[in-house]
Design an enzyme around this catalytic site. Structure first.
Site, PDB file in Angstrom:
ATOM      1  N   GLY A 190     -61.016  37.804  73.812  1.00 50.90           N
ATOM      2  CA  GLY A 190     -59.887  37.871  72.874  1.00 50.90           C
ATOM      3  C   GLY A 190     -60.368  37.794  71.448  1.00 50.90           C
ATOM      4  N   ASN A 191     -59.453  37.557  70.538  1.00 50.43           N
ATOM      5  CA  ASN A 191     -59.850  37.396  69.139  1.00 50.43           C
ATOM      6  C   ASN A 191     -58.977  36.340  68.476  1.00 50.43           C
ATOM      7  OD1 ASN A 191     -57.495  38.786  67.936  1.00 50.43           O
ATOM      8  ND2 ASN A 191     -58.330  40.530  69.056  1.00 50.43           N
ATOM      9  N   ARG A 192     -59.255  36.085  67.217  1.00 47.64           N
ATOM     10  CA  ARG A 192     -58.643  34.940  66.536  1.00 47.64           C
ATOM     11  C   ARG A 192     -57.284  35.245  65.904  1.00 47.64           C
ATOM     12  NH1 ARG A 192     -63.069  31.522  66.358  1.00 47.64           N
ATOM     13  NH2 ARG A 192     -65.050  32.630  66.149  1.00 47.64           N
TER      14      ARG A 192
END
Ligand code: CTP
Length: 419
Positions: free
Chosen positions: A208-210
């Protein structure tokens, strides 16, 4: 802000009805044109003469009064209103509004009106907290009504609780805020994506990412408040999802691609604020990957083979579905912001590209603020300072709205040419 603005003020039958007199008086003093509608029960608390004296206008009470004037006026009142303020809004009126009843002047005007609705509930605290009242408020909120919550304090029942009518100044401030909003996106259909995508590694883990989704949610809320019909395609977001917009969920980049292509048909603008994963795990494991299992390499390391995801904006650049749609991209960069941003603007055939250097303080993921640079086709570059994300959202729509106006005649010509 209030001078010359047309406000329909509905007053319901609760003890706080007398406080509505002050609200109407202050609105009138601020220059608003206020048409007051009293419900039947409000008339038991405060006489129509109080309000007609303060508003300098006739007051409406009975939809069915024999002259037929009120019945004739209710559609026009609803249509011409720029704001429908209902203060105090009782549990009974909230229920009628939530369920679309139109059995008195106020509920009929509310149904006939497309104006923003500002509700100021005030009642005994058990009535306010009752699940039925709360459910009705939620229905109205989801439809886009603004609810100014009651205050906690001494109630007419003698008890202390939530339900007190707020200060007149708070009601006027909220009315002013709503009337101050531009309605330049009314009638437009817009699509906004928000949040990050998640690509499965196994049933438990993902890449995923932030992204928090705050920027995309702010864009959706701003468009809604400016009158647009909004579809928000939400990936993984930690920000609360807004009311009054159509929400579609998408977890992976490929799901987001499907959702964007479905939503774009008939849309006027697309803002891709989502942080779409460029890569996904080629073959996610069906079962949870266990230490020491065959999934591991001999040295105990684990190799994930990532493959490219579809680039949604790049595909839209040549997709007939996206023809004529104003398209705005975002770019999160950590190096050579200007170079990368300008390249993305042209390669993805965007109208605007909003770039931010996520390595700068106050400008990264999950922060309430953002410092962006807007790249326009034709080479114009605008640097906005560090601003709250809601303010950044407003500035972006300020730039999209004229593009929509420019494009509208072209669309009309295209429509008449194809007839
Ligand atoms: N985007 C997209 N589909 C992807 C990746 C990104 O539609 N698979 C969109 C994003 O929503 C954003 C814009 O493209 O509006 C730019 O995303 P970004 O990841 O910064 O750029 P990329 O083109 O993927 O370039 P790079 O990752 O090389 O910086």
């Amino acid at each position: 802000m209030l001078t010359g603005r047309r406000i329909v003020a509905g007053v319901c039958g609760g003890i706080a009805a007398y406080k509505a007199a002050d609200v109407v008086s202050k609105l009138q003093q601020a220059g608003a044109i206020v048409d007051v509608i009293l419900t039947e029960h409000a008339g038991a608390f405060v006489r129509p003469l109080t309000f007609s004296t303060l508003s300098h206008r006739p007051v409406y009470t009975d939809l069915w009064e024999p002259t037929g004037e009120a019945a004739a006026r209710h559609i026009e009142l609803g249509r011409s209103a720029e704001l429908l303020l209902i203060a105090p809004a009782t549990a009974n009126t909230l229920a009628r509004l939530a369920h679309g009843l139109a059995d008195d002047m106020l509920s009929a005007v509310a149904l006939a009106s497309t104006a923003p609705l500002l509700l100021v509930p005030a009642m005994e605290h058990h009535m306010y907290n009752h699940p039925a009242t709360q459910a009705n408020l939620q229905i109205l909120r989801e439809r886009g009504a603004v609810i100014l919550p009651p205050e906690v304090g001494h109630l007419a029942s003698g008890e202390v609780g939530v339900g007190r009518f707020p200060e007149t100044a708070a009601v006027l401030a909220e009315a002013g805020r709503i009337l101050g909003r531009a309605r330049d996106l009314a009638g437009r259909r817009v699509v906004v994506t928000a949040g990050g995508t998640q690509e499965s590694i196994d049933p438990v883990r993902y890449v995923g990412n932030r992204s928090s989704g705050l920027m995309g949610v702010a864009l959706a809320e701003e468009a809604r408040d400016r009158g647009a019909d909004v579809t928000l395609i939400a990936g993984a977001v930690t920000a609360p999802l807004p009311n009054g917009v159509r929400v579609r969920r998408a977890t992976t980049a490929r799901e987001m691609r499907t959702a964007v292509f479905a939503a774009i048909a008939g849309a006027d603008a697309l803002i891709m604020a989502a942080a779409v994963a460029d890569y996904r795990v080629e073959r996610p494991a069906r079962q949870k990957i266990k230490k020491g299992s065959d999934a591991e390499n001999a040295d105990g390391s684990l190799t994930l083979h990532l493959v490219r995801n579809p680039d949604i904006l790049a595909e839209l650049a040549s997709a007939p579905e996206a023809d004529g749609v104003v398209r705005v991209g975002f770019a999160a960069e950590t190096t050579d912001l200007a170079g990368h941003a300008a390249a993305k603007l042209t390669s993805k055939r965007l109208d605007l590209l909003v770039a931010n250097d996520v390595s700068r303080p106050g400008s990264g993921f999950g922060t309430p603020t953002n410092e962006v640079t807007i790249f326009h086709i034709g080479g114009r570059i605008e640097q906005l300072g560090l601003l709250p994300k809601a303010e950044v959202a407003a500035r972006i729509w300020d730039r999209v709205a004229p593009l929509l106006r420019e494009r509208q005649p072209a669309l009309e010509v295209a429509a008449s040419a194809s007839e």
